[in-house]
Each structure stands twice: as C-alpha cells, then as structure tokens.
Scaffold this motif. Structure first.
Motif, PDB file in Angstrom:
ATOM      1  N   LYS A  31       0.359  -1.068  -0.329  1.00  0.00           N
ATOM      2  CA  LYS A  31       0.031   0.248  -0.136  1.00  0.00           C
ATOM      3  C   LYS A  31       1.010   0.684   0.332  1.00  0.00           C
ATOM      4  CE  LYS A  31      -3.439   1.948   2.735  1.00  0.00           C
ATOM      5  NZ  LYS A  31      -4.887   1.958   3.374  1.00  0.00           N
ATOM      6  N   GLY A  32       0.362   1.843  -1.004  1.00  0.00           N
ATOM      7  CA  GLY A  32       0.782   3.609  -0.876  1.00  0.00           C
ATOM      8  C   GLY A  32       2.093   3.261  -0.983  1.00  0.00           C
ATOM      9  N   GLN A  33       2.569   2.678  -2.101  1.00  0.00           N
ATOM     10  CA  GLN A  33       4.612   3.079  -2.800  1.00  0.00           C
ATOM     11  C   GLN A  33       4.426   3.312  -3.678  1.00  0.00           C
ATOM     12  OE1 GLN A  33       4.987  -1.637  -3.253  1.00  0.00           O
ATOM     13  NE2 GLN A  33       6.949  -0.496  -3.067  1.00  0.00           N
ATOM     14  N   THR A  34       5.271   4.739  -3.596  1.00  0.00           N
ATOM     15  CA  THR A  34       5.506   5.805  -5.214  1.00  0.00           C
ATOM     16  C   THR A  34       7.105   5.468  -5.720  1.00  0.00           C
ATOM     17  OG1 THR A  34       6.807   6.862  -3.231  1.00  0.00           O
ATOM     18  CG2 THR A  34       4.801   7.826  -3.241  1.00  0.00           C
ATOM     19  N   GLU A  35       7.540   4.335  -5.442  1.00  0.00           N
ATOM     20  CA  GLU A  35       9.088   3.217  -5.282  1.00  0.00           C
ATOM     21  C   GLU A  35       9.032   1.935  -5.204  1.00  0.00           C
ATOM     22  OE1 GLU A  35      11.941   5.975  -4.808  1.00  0.00           O
ATOM     23  OE2 GLU A  35      12.267   5.614  -2.619  1.00  0.00           O
ATOM     24  N   LYS A  36       9.752   1.482  -6.569  1.00  0.00           N
ATOM     25  CA  LYS A  36       9.699   0.356  -5.825  1.00  0.00           C
ATOM     26  C   LYS A  36      11.117  -0.298  -5.982  1.00  0.00           C
ATOM     27  CE  LYS A  36       7.834  -4.043  -6.287  1.00  0.00           C
ATOM     28  NZ  LYS A  36       7.183  -4.179  -5.787  1.00  0.00           N
ATOM     29  N   ASP A  37      11.847  -1.129  -5.205  1.00  0.00           N
ATOM     30  CA  ASP A  37      12.690  -2.120  -5.168  1.00  0.00           C
ATOM     31  C   ASP A  37      12.296  -3.319  -5.374  1.00  0.00           C
ATOM     32  OD1 ASP A  37      13.463   0.429  -3.835  1.00  0.00           O
ATOM     33  OD2 ASP A  37      13.592  -0.886  -2.104  1.00  0.00           O
ATOM     34  N   VAL A  38      12.825  -3.163  -7.560  1.00  0.00           N
ATOM     35  CA  VAL A  38      13.390  -4.229  -8.280  1.00  0.00           C
ATOM     36  C   VAL A  38      14.975  -4.703  -8.378  1.00  0.00           C
ATOM     37  CG1 VAL A  38      12.688  -4.935 -10.331  1.00  0.00           C
ATOM     38  CG2 VAL A  38      11.806  -3.195  -9.401  1.00  0.00           C
ATOM     39  N   TYR A  39      15.427  -6.294  -7.915  1.00  0.00           N
ATOM     40  CA  TYR A  39      16.523  -6.676  -8.356  1.00  0.00           C
ATOM     41  C   TYR A  39      16.072  -7.774  -9.196  1.00  0.00           C
ATOM     42  CZ  TYR A  39      20.336 -10.277  -7.864  1.00  0.00           C
ATOM     43  OH  TYR A  39      21.275 -10.261  -8.491  1.00  0.00           O
ATOM     44  N   LEU A  40      17.101  -6.866 -10.194  1.00  0.00           N
ATOM     45  CA  LEU A  40      17.396  -7.860 -11.851  1.00  0.00           C
ATOM     46  C   LEU A  40      18.104  -8.913 -11.428  1.00  0.00           C
ATOM     47  CD1 LEU A  40      17.628  -4.350 -13.638  1.00  0.00           C
ATOM     48  CD2 LEU A  40      15.353  -5.814 -13.788  1.00  0.00           C
ATOM     49  N   PRO A  41      17.815 -10.070 -11.989  1.00  0.00           N
ATOM     50  CA  PRO A  41      18.657 -11.208 -12.129  1.00  0.00           C
ATOM     51  C   PRO A  41      19.570 -11.058 -12.722  1.00  0.00           C
ATOM     52  CG  PRO A  41      16.327 -11.711 -11.879  1.00  0.00           C
ATOM     53  CD  PRO A  41      16.873 -10.723 -12.222  1.00  0.00           C
ATOM     54  N   ALA A  42      21.268 -12.035 -12.328  1.00  0.00           N
ATOM     55  CA  ALA A  42      22.250 -11.545 -13.107  1.00  0.00           C
ATOM     56  C   ALA A  42      22.216 -13.164 -14.032  1.00  0.00           C
ATOM     57  CB  ALA A  42      23.305 -12.189 -12.278  1.00  0.00           C
ATOM     58  N   GLY A  43      23.183 -12.787 -15.524  1.00  0.00           N
ATOM     59  CA  GLY A  43      22.982 -13.869 -16.626  1.00  0.00           C
ATOM     60  C   GLY A  43      22.697 -12.670 -17.337  1.00  0.00           C
ATOM     61  N   CYS A  44      22.277 -11.368 -16.822  1.00  0.00           N
ATOM     62  CA  CYS A  44      21.457 -11.088 -18.995  1.00  0.00           C
ATOM     63  C   CYS A  44      22.031  -9.079 -18.180  1.00  0.00           C
ATOM     64  CB  CYS A  44      20.518 -11.687 -19.390  1.00  0.00           C
ATOM     65  SG  CYS A  44      18.750 -11.350 -17.519  1.00  0.00           S
ATOM     66  N   ARG A  45      20.648  -8.851 -19.368  1.00  0.00           N
ATOM     67  CA  ARG A  45      20.290  -6.939 -19.365  1.00  0.00           C
ATOM     68  C   ARG A  45      19.092  -7.328 -18.917  1.00  0.00           C
ATOM     69  NH1 ARG A  45      22.825  -3.409 -22.473  1.00  0.00           N
ATOM     70  NH2 ARG A  45      22.703  -1.781 -20.360  1.00  0.00           N
ATOM     71  N   TRP A  46      18.467  -6.427 -18.517  1.00  0.00           N
ATOM     72  CA  TRP A  46      17.550  -5.949 -18.867  1.00  0.00           C
ATOM     73  C   TRP A  46      16.394  -4.324 -19.119  1.00  0.00           C
ATOM     74  CZ3 TRP A  46      13.957  -9.938 -17.100  1.00  0.00           C
ATOM     75  CH2 TRP A  46      15.011 -11.203 -16.436  1.00  0.00           C
ATOM     76  N   LEU A  47      16.016  -4.414 -20.066  1.00  0.00           N
ATOM     77  CA  LEU A  47      15.010  -3.617 -20.520  1.00  0.00           C
ATOM     78  C   LEU A  47      14.132  -3.230 -19.735  1.00  0.00           C
ATOM     79  CD1 LEU A  47      15.180  -1.686 -23.057  1.00  0.00           C
ATOM     80  CD2 LEU A  47      13.433  -3.796 -23.966  1.00  0.00           C
ATOM     81  N   ASP A  48      13.739  -1.989 -19.215  1.00  0.00           N
ATOM     82  CA  ASP A  48      12.442  -1.795 -18.957  1.00  0.00           C
ATOM     83  C   ASP A  48      11.517  -0.730 -20.004  1.00  0.00           C
ATOM     84  OD1 ASP A  48      10.766   0.073 -17.684  1.00  0.00           O
ATOM     85  OD2 ASP A  48      11.709   0.651 -15.809  1.00  0.00           O
ATOM     86  N   LEU A  49      10.571  -2.132 -19.625  1.00  0.00           N
ATOM     87  CA  LEU A  49       9.230  -1.383 -21.060  1.00  0.00           C
ATOM     88  C   LEU A  49       9.013  -0.321 -21.202  1.00  0.00           C
ATOM     89  CD1 LEU A  49       8.005  -4.905 -20.923  1.00  0.00           C
ATOM     90  CD2 LEU A  49       9.598  -4.070 -22.997  1.00  0.00           C
ATOM     91  N   LYS A  50       8.673   0.464 -19.535  1.00  0.00           N
ATOM     92  CA  LYS A  50       8.067   1.437 -20.093  1.00  0.00           C
ATOM     93  C   LYS A  50       9.019   2.407 -20.302  1.00  0.00           C
ATOM     94  CE  LYS A  50       5.862   4.871 -16.272  1.00  0.00           C
ATOM     95  NZ  LYS A  50       5.472   4.876 -14.761  1.00  0.00           N
ATOM     96  N   THR A  51      10.140   2.678 -19.342  1.00  0.00           N
ATOM     97  CA  THR A  51      11.071   3.992 -20.267  1.00  0.00           C
ATOM     98  C   THR A  51      12.447   3.698 -21.055  1.00  0.00           C
ATOM     99  OG1 THR A  51      13.480   2.751 -18.446  1.00  0.00           O
ATOM    100  CG2 THR A  51      11.433   4.646 -17.525  1.00  0.00           C
ATOM    101  N   ALA A  52      12.624   2.123 -21.392  1.00  0.00           N
ATOM    102  CA  ALA A  52      13.376   1.953 -22.150  1.00  0.00           C
ATOM    103  C   ALA A  52      14.986   2.032 -22.590  1.00  0.00           C
ATOM    104  CB  ALA A  52      12.920   2.745 -23.891  1.00  0.00           C
ATOM    105  N   GLN A  53      15.238   1.978 -20.494  1.00  0.00           N
ATOM    106  CA  GLN A  53      16.563   2.357 -20.317  1.00  0.00           C
ATOM    107  C   GLN A  53      16.859   0.664 -19.806  1.00  0.00           C
ATOM    108  OE1 GLN A  53      16.960   4.135 -16.913  1.00  0.00           O
ATOM    109  NE2 GLN A  53      19.155   3.654 -16.487  1.00  0.00           N
ATOM    110  N   TYR A  54      18.093   0.502 -20.380  1.00  0.00           N
ATOM    111  CA  TYR A  54      18.817  -1.427 -20.345  1.00  0.00           C
ATOM    112  C   TYR A  54      19.476  -0.342 -18.808  1.00  0.00           C
ATOM    113  CZ  TYR A  54      18.219  -3.453 -24.745  1.00  0.00           C
ATOM    114  OH  TYR A  54      17.882  -3.736 -25.686  1.00  0.00           O
ATOM    115  N   TYR A  55      19.213  -2.134 -18.084  1.00  0.00           N
ATOM    116  CA  TYR A  55      20.197  -2.428 -16.681  1.00  0.00           C
ATOM    117  C   TYR A  55      20.539  -3.644 -16.879  1.00  0.00           C
ATOM    118  CZ  TYR A  55      16.817   1.068 -15.359  1.00  0.00           C
ATOM    119  OH  TYR A  55      16.485   2.354 -15.120  1.00  0.00           O
ATOM    120  N   ASP A  56      22.356  -3.040 -16.347  1.00  0.00           N
ATOM    121  CA  ASP A  56      22.811  -4.191 -15.963  1.00  0.00           C
ATOM    122  C   ASP A  56      22.305  -5.713 -15.182  1.00  0.00           C
ATOM    123  OD1 ASP A  56      24.450  -3.861 -18.167  1.00  0.00           O
ATOM    124  OD2 ASP A  56      25.998  -2.450 -16.270  1.00  0.00           O
ATOM    125  N   GLY A  57      22.394  -6.778 -15.089  1.00  0.00           N
ATOM    126  CA  GLY A  57      21.651  -8.009 -14.322  1.00  0.00           C
ATOM    127  C   GLY A  57      22.865  -8.124 -12.979  1.00  0.00           C
ATOM    128  N   GLY A  58      21.867  -8.446 -11.994  1.00  0.00           N
ATOM    129  CA  GLY A  58      23.031  -8.428 -10.613  1.00  0.00           C
ATOM    130  C   GLY A  58      22.768  -7.737  -9.855  1.00  0.00           C
TER     131      GLY A  58
END
Length: 831
Positions: free
Chosen positions: A633-660
């Motif tokens: 309830k009431g979240q304005t930000e969210k912590d997300v763990y991105l697993p290691a072994g690949c990179r990740w694309l945020d489908l909202k911002t089109a920004q890539y992040y390293d895994g791990g």
C-alpha cells in the motif's frame, strides 16, 4: 514401533529389486534415467498397485483401464546389482542408488559424485505405534525447499511444517493458513552450495505432514521428514540437476497441463451476488457482460455461482435450475454465446439428502458407503446432511456424467466449475469402490476431486466428441493439471493476500500445476479499497486463471467499474492481458508438452544467481518477462532485483540495466513494472476484445536479440480437439545477433492454416538504428514519417523514443523465411 535399521536380504528380479529389512520391505524400480521409485511397506505383503496420479508406470495397476488414454507403460531400466563394502548399488545411467546395510538407509549420488539424497541413517523408515509411517531425510546447511502444492507463505518452505489435507478454507490467509484445498505431496530440494536440484514425490493419498527442519533433535542433527497416516511410503526420486528439469521429469510422471481452450485465458467475470437475486439473475448477468463492453473491458466468460441451483427452500441442489432466476437456461446460454462469453456453472459433488436426484443416485449405487458398506455415507455439507458421489466407482462416474449431459451439455454448456469438492468426510473408514480394489475414503480422499474433473470432461466429450472442455477445480491431488485449470479457493480481501497469493501460485507451478490463479479482489471480506483493487487486478492479469470473484460481506459487489474514477486503470490492465494472449497461449502449449510453469519464480529461470533463491514476489511470465508488481500500500517507488546472467530492458522507459543489481523505479497507480530479458521473444496482438469472436489476424512480436533466442509460437483453432489430430501450427522464431545486425528465422511445423494476415516485428536497437531491412531476399521500404508508416501495409520505421525498429508485412504463409536487419553505418559525409 518398527524401524528399518538393518538390511536383511536383496533379491534381483531383473526389472525391479526387492529389499528386505528388519522393519519395512521395499521394491525398487529404475523407472528411467531420471526417476527412481522406492516403494516401502511395513505390512507382510505389498497391497495391489493402484494409482490415479501416475501417467508413467512399469507395472500392472488397477487404474490402467481407466487411464488407458493417458498412461504410458514403459520397460524399466534393467537392474545391474553390484556389491559394495557396506551394501549394494544399482545405477540408472545418471544416478546411483546406494543401499547401505548396517545401518540401513538409501543414498542417491549423481554422475559427478554429488549426494543428491540421503536418508537419515538408523531412522530412515519408521512406523510408530499409531500406525503412522515416516520417511526421514538428511539435509545440509544450504537446502531450499519449493513446491508442496498449494501452500501459504513465502516460496522457500525451509523451517516449515505443513499438513497435507484437503479442506474448505474460506477466508484463508495467504501468509499463514495451512492446509488449503489441494494436496500435492511433492517438493524440490535445491542445494544452493552445489547448485543442484532434485525432487521427492510421495504417491500417498492419506493425510500427511511434511516437516522441513522445523523439528530439531540434537541426536539426529538436521533432517526433514514425511509422515503419512496410512498406506505405503511410495517414494519417487526425481532427478534434475536443474529446477527446470525436476519439474519436467515430475510432470513426465504425473502428467502435463491440459491444453485448455483459448478463451479460457480471457477475463472471467464472477460474483455470487447475481445468482442470489430473487429473480432474473440471467438478465443481471447479461447486463454485466454488456456493461463490460460499454466500459471497453474485454470479457470471455462468466463463472456461474451455485445460487442458480437453489430450490424453494434456498438450498443448493446440484443440476437443478432455479426457474425464477433462470427461466430459460438454454436461451440464456445462447445469449451469452452471441456475446462471445462462455458459461461455467458451479457443480458440487455433495448431494444433499433432500435433493430430488438423491434417490436416483442411490439406485445407481453411486455414493460413498459407510464403513461396513451396508448404506450410503451421510456427512455435513454446505446446506445440511449430504451424500457424496464416489468418483472411484464406475457407477458414480456414470451417474454424474449423465447428469452433466442432461442438465448442462444438452443446453450448450462446455465448461464446468467443480467446487466444494474437498470431500471432507469425517469418518475416514467410510468405503469406496476404488475401481474394484475397495478402499476407505481416508486412503483416496484427495483423488476424488481430480476424478470429478476427469468425469466431467469425459461427459462433455461424450456429448460432443470434438469439444475442448474448460474445467476449473478448487481441490485436487497430484495430476490435477491433466484435467483442470485450478484456483486457490476463497481468499480474503487484504493487502497480505494480494502479495502472498503470488508465491502460492509459484509453488503450484513448481508442483506441476501450471494453469492456476487466485480470486482477484478477494472472495471473502469487504469490498477492496480502490488502491488495493487496482493493484490486485494489475497483478491478476499475469495469472493463468484471471477472474474477479467476490462474495463480499458488506453488501457490495466487486466489479471492474466499482470505482468509476479508477476504471481506467482496471481497463488498461485487462487490455494488457489481452495483448499478451498469443504469449500466454504459447506458454500454455509449453506447459502441455514440457510441464513448464507459466508464472515462474526467478529461481526457476536463474538458478545460478544465489540472490533469487529466496525471492517470492517478483516472478517471470514465461522466460522473457520479469514482473515486479506493486503489492504494498501507498508505494511511490519500487525496489526491483534484476537477476544476474543477462541485461534487462525497462518496458516503460526503454532503459537497459545490468543484471545482478537492485534498482529503484518510481511508481504511480498506473504502474505495472515489467522488464524484458535480453535474448527474448514475446508475441502479442493489439486490439483484441474477445477471444471467441475476434480473430488474431495481426501479430506483433517483440524481440530483444542481444543474446541468441528462440521461441515457439503456438496456434490452433482454440476451441476444438482438432489439434490432437495434427491441426496445429508451431512457428519457431529464432533471433541471432550478427556482426552487423540481427537475423530472425521463421520456421513452421504443422497443418493448421494460420489466421495471421499481418506480421509485425518490434526489434530492440539499443545502440544503432538499422540501415536496411530484408525480408526473404528483398529489401523492405523505409518510412521516416510515423503517420505514413501507420497506414502502410509493408515497410519499416525506427521509433527513436523506444529505440525499436518496427517491421510490417503481409504474412508469408507458404514458406519458411528469414528477416534480416542491417546495422551497418551509412557514411553520409565522406566523398
């Protein structure tokens, strides 16, 4: 008390091995290179073989005829018994079973010398003075335990003590309640230090208990145990070495997920409110469907609560239609079909003694019997005393199936909602037919709900052999996935439940049940507050079974438009669900062939990353999409763990992040955080509002090809059994990064004529826009104007905001072909 402490004798029968100890005796089968069966009994002789759960056997079984169209009889791996310094060994090619003599215990070692299972020496198999049998297993300091069927709490069940028992758990708490509706005595043991997974399945339907290091004794160090109230200690070791492989091999043994009709993946409307109206419930439900359409909310089905069966005294009488509420059931079903909506009526196996059909079922000898077998058992049920249909009896199955045909199939119904089927008969000594073996209800109770589902779909197929039934079950045993989609019963409306329902579903997926869900919005309790309702729907759209269902205790009804100011969020989420239907249907096909979950815990896909072994609330949808829903309830930000072994694309911002790493993303009420794994293919279709009436003729495929990837897109007609005769299409999409671009190969297999007329690929281009795009040997035209491209039937356009190239063309249905994307730099300056 009996304890297996010393080995007495071993007899080699070539196909199996008999092992005698001073406590129990055992029969060992090397079923295949991944499965070892160790069947133990403390009786003088083994009871007749009878299992309704297994689809792969190497022995005669009393259920062979009933399961003839499902069961595979194999020749086990031949026994090659070798003598060791302290006992014997046998090997199935991948695993060596050590039989230690004094003290007696079993130990299983993989081909690399790692111990993957070890009984607790001197206490391996025990029967106490109450007749309860125990199997104790040693454990190390790095074990995680997943599965156990439908359970509350976090994904890892280490330090948990859980009861295996089917019960009606109205208002259950997804963090703490135990037991629940389904009983699946199977778990995965993941040794995080060795990075090895294996499983144990106990083919036993008696009430039982798993203790995963909750109990502790200094004399025995660390251990887990399985305790059952009766029957054999029939243990199947399931090899890995990965969690993926354990699930695949376990479903080789107990069956793959049923291929449900395509519309079952749509939104299923439901509430008890409409069927409890004094009259004209049919008009209220039709108005619900029409209101969905007016609000732009897709809907493909309606779960009809049991109020439609109410008699004049208000009690539920299964197979009775209340004519005040439903004056013309056939017309009502037809009206729904015109709107593209299936009807799944609620049916219950407890037949009240006052039900008009009770004498008919008595005459047909269709009920569970008393302990002495002289009368029909009567016990408490919803509404009063009731008899219970014996689904282990041909008489019970025939009587039930005929009623389905007469009351439901004959008026056009092809879907069944099997409810209140936990068979909570208090006297465990009541008797059942058990297909001629004759058992107590205590020995077979959880299989009744599974056989209820099998009986129902067989009846629908008997009435119309080419119909593909849609069956939904509340209770079940191992193997329920072969017949039904399931849901986790009557959850309570709370923030706790929206969050902890996630690991409940993930645990079911690891227990072989890929097609599962939980009531969205909460079934029991008050109307969810607006934020909770929005978050629950945003989470629910990823569950294979997606239904907003309520029986609110504050005179309210939970509907998509309950809060008008928030309907836009509900609509957007449900439309996102429909966009992903081609992906969901392909994942359902994968579940039906490999046993893979649809919703997957991160540890299933990223076993090599130690940081995900405890993750319970983020999950993967298939192998490509990571979903990190907002469930607090009431979240304005969210912590997300991105697993290691690949990179990740945020489908909202089109920004890539390293895994791990853990990132923090801003969220608002519209947010559904999703991340695309590098090396992914996700087929989609935009603009679909109804899976019955709309044709998926425009396919959009999202591709991230930083790593090589392939994905099988599955198509069939979605509603018949023609796919079993080869009328399906499997399109393998393979994407590879090359030195100067990306190639996508499209290869088809199957005879189904695809309905897709227009193909689109959206290919991620993180560093460079394409120079050219080639389709099957010819260049496609490039558009620099987005508006002109939107009207074009063929060509490509680079979306700079998303950094994606969008490629569109008429589907090439007569050939396999390659799509080439060239990223070479065009020199505009040099002379």
């Amino acid at each position: 008390m009996k304890v297996s402490s010393k080995l007495l004798n071993v007899t080699d029968h070539h196909d199996y091995l008999d092992v005698a100890t001073d406590g129990a005796q055992f029969r060992v089968y090397l079923l295949d290179e991944n499965i070892i069966r160790i069947r133990g009994t403390f009786d003088q002789e083994f009871a007749p073989e009878e299992s309704y759960a297994l689809v792969k056997t190497a022995w005669d079984d009393a259920a062979d005829d009933l399961l003839a169209d499902e069961r595979q009889r194999v020749t086990p791996i031949a026994i090659d018994l070798k003598t060791t310094d302290d006992g014997y060994t046998v090997n199935n090619g991948k695993y060596t079973l050590h039989i230690h003599a004094d003290p007696f215990y079993f130990e299983i070692i993989d081909e690399n010398g790692h111990v993957v299972h070890k009984d607790l020496a001197k206490r391996s198999f025990v029967q106490d003075n109450l007749g309860r049998s125990f199997h104790y297993s040693s454990m190390g300091d790095h074990d995680k335990f997943y599965g156990f069927g439908e359970k509350s709490g976090k994904l890892n069940k280490f330090k948990r003590r859980m009861r295996m028992h089917n019960t009606d758990s109205l208002g259950w708490n997804a963090k703490k309640s135990d037991p629940l509706y389904k009983m699946i005595p199977f778990y995965i043991d993941f040794d995080t230090q060795a990075n090895l997974a294996s499983g144990l399945f106990y083919n036993n339907m008696y009430d039982s208990v798993f203790d995963m290091d909750c109990e502790h004794s200094n004399y025995w160090l660390r251990y887990s145990y399985f305790q059952c109230d009766g029957g054999d200690l029939d243990v199947f070791f399931i090899g890995g070495p990965t969690i993926k492989k354990v699930v695949e091999h376990y479903t080789d043994l107990t069956g793959k997920t049923a291929m449900m009709p395509l519309p079952s993946l749509g939104y299923m409307g439901s509430t008890m409110f409409y069927t409890e109206l004094d009259e004209h419930s049919d008009d209220a439900i039709l108005d619900f469907v029409d209101t969905c359409k007016k609000n732009g909310i897709p809907c493909d089905g309606f779960f009809l609560s049991s109020g439609y069966t109410s008699g004049e005294d208000g009690k539920r009488y299964v197979f009775n239609w209340n004519k005040k509420r439903f004056p013309d059931p056939a017309k009502f079903v037809a009206e729904l079909k015109k709107r593209g909506v299936l009807l799944a009526p609620n049916i219950k196996p407890g037949i009240l003694t006052t039900n008009p059909i009770t004498p008919e079922f008595q005459q047909k000898n269709a009920y569970v019997k008393t302990a002495d077998g002289t009368a029909d058992e009567i016990d408490q049920y919803w509404g009063g005393p009731a008899h219970f249909v014996d689904f282990t009896s041909p008489n019970g199955r025939d009587a039930w199936g005929q009623k389905i045909i007469d009351a439901l199939a004959s008026i056009g119904i092809t879907s069944l909602w099997n409810d209140n089927n936990e068979f909570e008969i208090n006297d465990d000594s009541a008797t059942v037919d058990a297909d001629g073996v004759h058992q107590t209800i205590g020995a077979v109770k959880p299989i009744m709900s599974t056989l209820m589902a099998k009986t129902g779909i067989n009846a629908l197929k008997q009435y119309d052999p080419n119909v593909r039934p849609y069956s939904i079950n509340r209770a079940g045993f191992a193997g329920i996935q072969r017949y039904a989609q399931t849901w986790a019963g009557d959850n309570y409306t709370s923030w706790t439940n929206v969050k902890y329902n996630i690991p409940t579903i993930l645990g079911m997926g690891l227990s072989g049940v890929a097609n599962q869900g939980c009531d969205i919005g909460g079934f029991d309790g008050p109307l969810p507050e607006p934020e909770l309702f929005v978050r629950w729907v945003q989470n629910g759209i990823f569950q294979p079974r997606f239904s907003i269902h309520s029986c609110n205790n504050d005179n309210t009804v939970t509907e998509p438009w309950t809060y008008p100011a928030y309907t836009k969020y509900i609509r957007a989420a449900i439309k996102l669900r429909y966009t992903l239907v081609p992906y969901f249907y392909s994942l359902l096909y994968e579940a039906s062939t490999k046993g893979s979950p649809i919703m997957r815990p991160l540890v299933y896909e990223f076993q090599d990353d130690p940081n995900v072994a405890e993750e319970s609330f983020e999950f993967m949808l298939g192998s490509s999409l990571l979903v990190a829903n907002v469930v607090d309830k009431g979240q304005t930000e969210k912590d997300v763990y991105l697993p290691a072994g690949c990179r990740w694309l945020d489908l909202k911002t089109a920004q890539y992040y390293d895994g791990g790493q853990t990132i923090t993303v801003p969220v608002d009420l519209s947010s559904i955080p999703m991340f695309l794994r590098t090396g992914s293919i996700v087929p989609r279709s935009f603009g679909i509002d109804n899976l019955h009436n709309d044709v998926i003729d425009h396919l959009n495929v999202l591709v991230e090809a930083s790593q090589d990837v392939d994905f099988t897109l599955y198509e069939d007609d979605g509603v018949t059994n023609d796919y079993k005769q080869g009328q399906s299409l499997r399109t393998k999409l393979s994407a590879q990064a090359t030195a100067d671009g990306v190639t996508i190969d499209v290869a088809r297999e199957g005879d189904y004529p695809t309905q897709v007329k227009t193909m689109e690929f959206e290919v991620c281009c993180p560093t460079m826009a394409p120079l050219s795009v080639n389709l099957a040997g010819r260049d496609l035209p490039r558009f620099l104007n987005a508006a002109k491209f939107a009207d074009a039937e063929e060509g490509w356009y680079f979306d700079g905001e998303k950094r994606q190239v969008i490629i569109r063309y008429a589907n090439l249905t007569a050939q396999n072909y390659q799509l080439g994307i060239n990223f070479s730099i065009k020199d505009l300056i040099s002379i």
